[in-house]
Write a protein that holds these residues in place. Structure first.
Motif, mmCIF file in Angstrom:
data_model
loop_
_atom_site.group_PDB
_atom_site.id
_atom_site.type_symbol
_atom_site.label_atom_id
_atom_site.label_comp_id
_atom_site.label_asym_id
_atom_site.label_seq_id
_atom_site.Cartn_x
_atom_site.Cartn_y
_atom_site.Cartn_z
ATOM 1 N N ARG A 34 20.164 -3.204 -59.382
ATOM 2 C CA ARG A 34 21.214 -3.746 -58.517
ATOM 3 C C ARG A 34 22.169 -2.706 -57.957
ATOM 4 O O ARG A 34 22.752 -2.896 -56.910
ATOM 5 N N LEU A 58 16.701 -1.036 -54.137
ATOM 6 C CA LEU A 58 17.600 -2.090 -54.597
ATOM 7 C C LEU A 58 16.832 -3.380 -54.848
ATOM 8 O O LEU A 58 15.925 -3.735 -54.097
ATOM 9 N N TYR A 59 17.184 -4.050 -55.920
ATOM 10 C CA TYR A 59 16.563 -5.332 -56.215
ATOM 11 C C TYR A 59 17.555 -6.170 -56.994
ATOM 12 O O TYR A 59 18.081 -5.738 -58.020
ATOM 13 N N ASP A 60 17.840 -7.360 -56.509
ATOM 14 C CA ASP A 60 18.720 -8.274 -57.217
ATOM 15 C C ASP A 60 17.978 -9.582 -57.413
ATOM 16 O O ASP A 60 17.667 -10.283 -56.452
ATOM 17 N N ALA A 63 19.030 -12.633 -55.559
ATOM 18 C CA ALA A 63 19.050 -12.711 -54.095
ATOM 19 C C ALA A 63 17.945 -13.648 -53.605
ATOM 20 O O ALA A 63 16.887 -13.760 -54.228
ATOM 21 N N MET A 64 18.202 -14.316 -52.476
ATOM 22 C CA MET A 64 17.169 -15.153 -51.861
ATOM 23 C C MET A 64 16.004 -14.256 -51.460
ATOM 24 O O MET A 64 16.233 -13.170 -50.944
ATOM 25 N N ARG A 69 11.780 -9.208 -50.208
ATOM 26 C CA ARG A 69 12.588 -8.093 -49.713
ATOM 27 C C ARG A 69 12.194 -6.788 -50.360
ATOM 28 O O ARG A 69 12.135 -5.748 -49.710
ATOM 29 N N GLU A 72 9.072 -5.687 -48.786
ATOM 30 C CA GLU A 72 9.319 -5.153 -47.449
ATOM 31 C C GLU A 72 9.875 -3.727 -47.539
ATOM 32 O O GLU A 72 9.405 -2.819 -46.840
ATOM 33 N N ASP A 73 10.842 -3.532 -48.428
ATOM 34 C CA ASP A 73 11.441 -2.201 -48.560
ATOM 35 C C ASP A 73 10.425 -1.168 -49.013
ATOM 36 O O ASP A 73 10.445 -0.022 -48.573
ATOM 37 N N MET B 1 23.901 -4.796 -51.068
ATOM 38 C CA MET B 1 22.645 -5.382 -50.576
ATOM 39 C C MET B 1 22.977 -6.507 -49.605
ATOM 40 O O MET B 1 23.935 -7.245 -49.788
ATOM 41 N N ARG B 2 22.154 -6.615 -48.575
ATOM 42 C CA ARG B 2 22.498 -7.589 -47.529
ATOM 43 C C ARG B 2 22.147 -9.006 -47.967
ATOM 44 O O ARG B 2 21.444 -9.201 -48.955
ATOM 45 N N GLY B 3 22.581 -9.944 -47.181
ATOM 46 C CA GLY B 3 22.067 -11.306 -47.331
ATOM 47 C C GLY B 3 22.772 -12.171 -48.340
ATOM 48 O O GLY B 3 23.821 -11.837 -48.858
ATOM 49 N N ASP B 4 22.141 -13.273 -48.611
ATOM 50 C CA ASP B 4 22.762 -14.282 -49.462
ATOM 51 C C ASP B 4 22.290 -14.137 -50.890
ATOM 52 O O ASP B 4 21.200 -13.663 -51.150
ATOM 53 N N TYR B 5 23.093 -14.585 -51.787
ATOM 54 C CA TYR B 5 22.686 -14.657 -53.166
ATOM 55 C C TYR B 5 22.683 -16.106 -53.588
ATOM 56 O O TYR B 5 23.488 -16.896 -53.112
ATOM 57 N N ALA B 6 21.780 -16.406 -54.466
ATOM 58 C CA ALA B 6 21.693 -17.782 -54.908
ATOM 59 C C ALA B 6 22.994 -18.188 -55.588
ATOM 60 O O ALA B 6 23.449 -19.294 -55.446
ATOM 61 N N PHE B 7 23.569 -17.251 -56.298
ATOM 62 C CA PHE B 7 24.772 -17.570 -57.051
ATOM 63 C C PHE B 7 25.772 -16.453 -56.826
ATOM 64 O O PHE B 7 25.866 -15.509 -57.576
ATOM 65 N N HIS B 11 27.124 -12.173 -58.654
ATOM 66 C CA HIS B 11 26.782 -10.882 -58.084
ATOM 67 C C HIS B 11 27.885 -9.874 -58.378
ATOM 68 O O HIS B 11 29.044 -10.098 -58.080
#
Lengths: 247, 470
Positions: A34, A58-60, A63-64, A69, A72-73, B1-7, B11
């Motif tokens: 993260r 990066l990996y979370d 994240a949706m 993602r 892709e990266d 990091m870009r975009g949405d997070y589920a929660f 984050h």
């Protein structure tokens, strides 16, 4: 021959232990996590100490489309070929808060179960099938039987164990090794300061056991080994007794 | 990091361990005192910052490898920050030997990684199992202090996370007051999180060593004061139980680096190799009666008379770290541990002062393993740094009886009388008044501390014992 291994949760103590053991074996690495700064620190440390190639990404897990993602990266600039993937990301919630906190429950299941399943399916095509290649997943002895103190955490790991068992058979003929590592208590920040721990293993010990399991093509690895016996005993306790126990 | 997070709310949330502590019985390397502390173990700099902000403990102190002897890394009933997981190497330049790493990287790790590339820490104390953060906190010195000074000479800079949670970059030119307060400051200015250190290029991992025996204190001092300048490294193992005519007899172990051409032919191929030694350990605490004065006397005499070659090639490991070869060697002092006592006396009073101190030690019956005598060079500039120009003597006293403290008080008085001071990193008995006399710069130190840590977030058992903090 590509000897590259992807490690998720790579900045955690568990992740770093795997990074170290894999680097000693000469694997080049992709570290996913993260925090970019933390990833870079671990990557530089690994390059200097072991002289292997290390990339970061990066990996979370929350994240949706996290898996898509990451894919892709990693495939944007070059063709991706992996020798293996090690999953070290995970989350242990406070079970008492989770009783009343929907988001906490869902986040736990997403991090421990959904994200890993997605990663496995997304990255399966990138494994260099032919030589031996592997998925090495850290679940937990807590996934062997639900106990009151960790019902949620245990079930998320247990669900993953069931998935891995099915997936292992599905890809058996392609020669993909699917190793389910079930550590007992490990000395990480997840367990630091928790009461009631015993026989706490060092992360390095678990990493060594896990990679032994990979090279010997074991399906399930308990680390340390005695947990296999303990969990066997716990599993055979009849429910009529078990429901009365607060273990 | 870009975009949405589920929660969204999870984050970037700091991990739970930040505020979770574990109650541990900690001690320094001397295994005395043992104190219950709340141990926190952060894994990133951000976590330490969070810890300083929210930890319920009344105060905090950093702990690296716990190699200081007394209570410098303890905080009885309060918080200890274990730095052990912050041990990443952040950069290295093989052209200049400039190393940037997190503070709990140890000298042992540095040697493992960089000796094969021809680099070695220019200043190293008698153990390599120390963290760089600890080395800075104690402003450590080694067998080359008379030439190269303390480790401060090799430290280009570091970051300190202060009691206010501020990350301050320190060097000789930037925040230099904090730089010199932190070097030797026993961790009281805040948590040192990373270090920029210059490593020395070496031609091989071998030293040309010379070992000679001296028969009395005068000869020992003449040798080390007049002739140490011919050697990069010098140390004297002194028999501190010998009395009368033999008082101060010593073994002088001096060395210069060996060039590859001086190595035996079979080593020339790999000049940086170090022969792996048998791993030895002291498996359990020795019973305390083992270290009676009879045994100690016999040991000291044997050590002194043991036949040795005067000239020999030895590798770094065996010259710099003879005791590291035996893990847990501190267990030989028994359950109750050991009190180390290292003092330095100025040049002009060295001869008289050492004579009196050695006589007191020899007649007191407080048996000690060999003492270590060393000529020291000029002061480093650290406000609470230990060594100054003169002669340093390190002694160890097994903690067999409480009367040892009265005896150490007496030694304190002698040390002060001769204008000397004792080493905080080894200390577990110094009193506030003695400390203030020995370290007159403590007022400057407190001034800097008040600036960076007005709420006294950092303190240790040591700092409270010597009256440096509340």
């Amino acid at each position: 021959m590509e000897k590259r291994v992807l490690v998720t949760g790579a900045t955690s103590a568990m992740g770093r232990a795997f990074v170290k053991e894999l680097a000693i074996k000469g694997h080049s690495l992709i570290l996913a996590g993260r925090s970019e700064a933390e990833l870079e620190s671990v990557a530089t440390d690994t390059r200097i100490r072991f002289g292997v190639q290390v990339e970061v990404c990066l990996y979370d897990a929350l994240a949706m489309d996290a898996a898509a993602r990451l894919e892709e990266d990693l495939t944007r600039n070059s063709k991706l070929a992996l020798h293996g993937v090690v999953f070290c990301h995970g989350f242990m919630p406070d079970e008492v808060s989770a009783e009343t906190d929907t988001e906490l429950r869902e986040a736990t299941i997403r991090v421990n179960y959904i994200s890993t399943v997605n990663l496995i399916e997304v990255f399966k095509p990138y494994l260099s099938v032919g030589e031996y290649c592997f998925f090495c997943t850290l679940t937990s002895v807590a996934g062997d039987r639900g106990r009151p103190s960790n019902a949620l955490y245990g079930s998320s790991k247990g669900a993953l164990s069931l998935y891995l068992s099915g997936f292992r058979s599905r890809v058996f003929e392609q020669g993909i090794r699917v190793v389910n590592v079930k550590p007992g208590f490990v000395d990480t920040r997840m367990t630091w300061g928790l009461p009631g721990l015993f026989a706490v293993a060092r992360p390095e010990t678990v990493a060594v056991h896990a990679l032994q399991g990979v090279s010997r093509n074991h399906g399930v690895v308990y680390s340390p080994k005695f947990w296999r016996l303990i969990m066997l005993l716990i599993r055979v306790i009849p429910d009529i007794v078990f429901r009365r126990l607060k273990i | 990091m870009r975009g949405d997070y589920a929660f969204e709310r999870f984050h970037g949330e700091p991990p739970l361990s930040v505020i979770r502590s574990r109650s541990l019985d900690l001690s320094g390397w001397g295994r005395f005192p043992v104190e219950k502390c709340d141990a926190y173990r952060p894994e990133s700099v951000e976590e330490i910052r969070e810890l300083i902000r929210v930890a319920p403990s009344e105060s905090l102190i950093s702990r690296g490898m716990g190699r200081s002897y007394g209570d410098a890394s303890l905080n009885s009933g309060r918080g200890v920050i274990l730095h052990e997981r912050l041990n990443r190497i952040l950069s290295f330049d093989p052209e200049t030997g400039l190393l940037h790493c997190e503070a709990s990287v140890t000298l042992a790790e540095i040697i493992d990684v960089f000796l094969p590339q021809g680099f070695f820490p220019a200043v190293t104390p008698g153990s390599k199992n120390i963290s760089l953060g600890g080395a800075i906190a104690a402003d450590v010195h080694g067998k080359n202090h008379h030439r190269d000074g303390t480790i401060s000479g090799q430290v280009l800079g570091f970051h300190v996370l202060t009691g206010e949670g501020e990350l301050v970059s320190c060097s000789r030119s930037e925040n230099s007051r904090l730089f010199w307060a932190t070097l030797g400051g026993m961790g009281l200015t805040g948590a040192v999180v990373d270090v920029r250190l210059k490593l020395r290029r070496v031609d091989s991992s071998y030293l040309k060593t010379q070992t000679i025996r001296t028969t009395d204190l005068q000869e020992t001092l003449d040798e080390i004061i007049l002739r140490d300048r011919d050697y990069d490294y010098s140390v004297a193992w002194i028999d501190c139980l010998a009395r009368k005519k033999s008082l101060g007899r010593a073994l002088l172990l001096r060395a210069n680096p060996a060039s590859p051409s001086e190595l035996p032919s079979f080593e020339r191929e790999s000049p940086y190799s170090i022969r792996r030694k048998l791993p030895l350990t002291v498996p359990f605490s020795m019973p305390s009666f083992f270290l009676n004065s009879g045994n100690m006397k016999a040991f000291n005499s044997c050590f002194y008379w043991w036949p040795r070659r005067t000239e020999a090639l030895r590798d770094f490991e065996s010259y710099f770290y003879p005791l590291d070869a035996i893990s847990n060697w501190n267990r030989v002092y028994g359950q109750k541990g050991v009190l180390q006592y290292q003092l330095v006396l100025p040049l002009e009073s060295s001869s008289q002062g050492l004579r009196e101190i050695l006589e007191r030690v020899a007649e007191s019956g407080w048996a000690s393993f060999l003492g270590v005598l060393k000529s020291t060079g000029p002061e480093s500039g650290g406000l609470l740094s230990f060594p100054f120009e003169g002669t340093s003597l390190a002694l160890d006293f097994p903690n067999r009886h409480d009367s040892i403290f009265a005896f150490l008080r007496e030694l304190d008085r002698l040390v002060i009388h001769y204008g000397g001071r004792t080493y905080l990193a080894k200390d577990s008995s110094l009193t506030p008044s003695a400390f203030r006399t020995m370290y007159p710069a403590y007022e400057d130190f407190l001034e800097v501390k008040a600036e960076v840590d007005p709420n006294g977030r950092f303190s240790s058992s040591l700092s409270r014992r010597i009256g440096l903090t509340e």
